[in-house]
Enzyme design. Structure first.
Site, short mmCIF file in Angstrom:
data_model
loop_
_atom_site.label_atom_id
_atom_site.label_comp_id
_atom_site.label_asym_id
_atom_site.label_seq_id
_atom_site.Cartn_x
_atom_site.Cartn_y
_atom_site.Cartn_z
CE LYS A 173 31.86 40.83 48.75
NZ LYS A 173 33.17 41.13 49.37
CE1 TYR B 8 31.76 37.29 45.35
CE2 TYR B 8 29.90 37.69 43.88
CZ TYR B 8 31.07 38.11 44.47
OH TYR B 8 31.56 39.36 44.19
#
Ligand code: UDP
Length: 347
Positions: free
Chosen positions: A153, A149
């Site tokens: 990002k 994750y």
């Protein structure tokens, strides 16, 4: 201005939509209603400057026309919540990287300002606290899904800054720190709604590990204020900003505060990480932002502090309409899959 919010039926996006409409802007929301909920934007439907579109941020046919007619895009659509990220790592990477790439490519053609939502997760296991935007980032290895994750990002951040550097496309990256407030869904593992709901039900408050890990909680209204200020500031282009409250609290102290403020009879229950996640799970031991940069540029100051954040969150969950939002989102999903876009009003 004409503003597109991807993920606008989500928790932060729906509050942002409200504020932008109040400020007189024209707001379009794109959401696939996977984690976003129709109930979050239902009250905005009668507004004549509001429109919503059901569709995926990966779908060129939907994203292209929407981005082309926007002056500003807040790109908030993403896979969110540690639970989702651990359970669906491919979906996470695909949505986060693919979605940003699609939005930025279309914005390049139109020149729209793109504000990209990133996360304090990118600081990972950094040891220089509070976290500054120019700090080195320390992520764990790829077999620990959580870091996928953060890495996804981070690619979004690199892309946004690259579009500014190579094409002079105005982009701004914002790193959110544990934002809380009404409409946040407790299903994806967020700690404060979980604690509040457990306290209200007088059930054990479940603290992961020994509860010494820290977080800094920001009221959603403060986050929205930061976003609307940055949008109007050209000096912010090509820059990364922490958006958060710099008050740090240990999770076990948070649990005790929630229990006390709620006057709950709940016990504090310590659950080993291995019982909550798989053996590869790794938590962030501390997380607190340095907000010097955003304070200096737009005068950002978090207004709502932790005791009030807890009181407001308790008040929200005490109201009967807290959770039935799930049913409303199911109704919308029946309109079609994310690949088949439906619209709430003419574009
Ligand atoms: N946490 C907890 N009990 C819960 C949910 C979360 O102790 O019921 C902990 C979690 O392990 C983490 C912190 O609270 O250390 C914040 O978790 P959250 O999922 O809200 O967000 P994160 O900051 O980890 O993305």
């Amino acid at each position: 201005m004409r503003i597109l919010i991807t993920g606008g039926a989500g928790f932060i996006g729906s509050h942002l939509a409200e504020t932008l409409l109040d400020q007189g802007h024209d707001v379009a929301v794109l959401d696939d209603f996977s984690t976003g909920q129709f109930q979050n934007i239902r009250h905005l439907e009668p507004h004549r400057h509001f429109t919503w579109v059901l569709g995926s941020v990966r779908d060129e046919r939907v994203v292209g026309p929407l981005v082309r007619r926007a002056d500003v895009v807040f790109h908030l659509a993403a896979a969110v919540g540690v639970r989702l990220v651990v359970d669906a790592p491919i979906h996470t990477i695909d949505t986060n990287v693919g979605g940003s790439e699609t939005v930025l490519r279309h914005a390049k053609a139109s020149g729209a300002l793109v504000v990209i939502a990133s996360t304090s997760e990118v600081y990972g296991k950094g040891i220089q606290l509070p976290f500054r935007e120019d700090a080195d980032l320390v992520l764990g290895p790829p077999h620990k899904c959580r870091w996928g994750y953060a890495a996804s990002k981070l690619i979004d951040e690199f892309l946004a800054l690259a579009y500014w550097k190579e094409h002079r496309l105005p982009t701004i990256v914002v790193r959110f720190f544990n934002t809380v407030g009404p409409r946040q869904n407790s299903r994806y593992g967020m700690v404060l709604p979980n604690f509040v709901r457990q306290a209200l039900a007088n059930e054990p408050i479940t603290i992961h590990g020994d509860g010494s890990q820290t977080r800094s909680f920001t009221w959603v209204g403060d986050v929205v204020g930061a976003l609307t200020s940055l949008m109007a500031e050209r000096q912010a282009f090509g820059q990364v900003f922490n958006v958060g409250n710099n008050h740090e609290v240990a999770i076990r102290d948070l649990a005790q505060m929630v229990k006390t403020i709620a006057r709950s009879s709940s016990d504090l229950h310590f659950v080993p990480y291995s019982k909550v996640w798989d053996a590869h799970f790794e938590d962030m031991p501390r997380r607190v932002p340095d907000i010097t940069k955003i304070r200096a540029l737009v005068g950002f100051e978090p207004r709502v502090q932790l005791p009030d954040i807890i009181k407001r969150t308790l008040a929200y969950w005490r109201r009967a309409d807290g959770e039935p939002a799930v049913a409303a989102s199911r109704q919308v999903r029946s309109l079609g899959t994310p690949e088949y876009a439906a619209t709430g009003a003419a574009l």
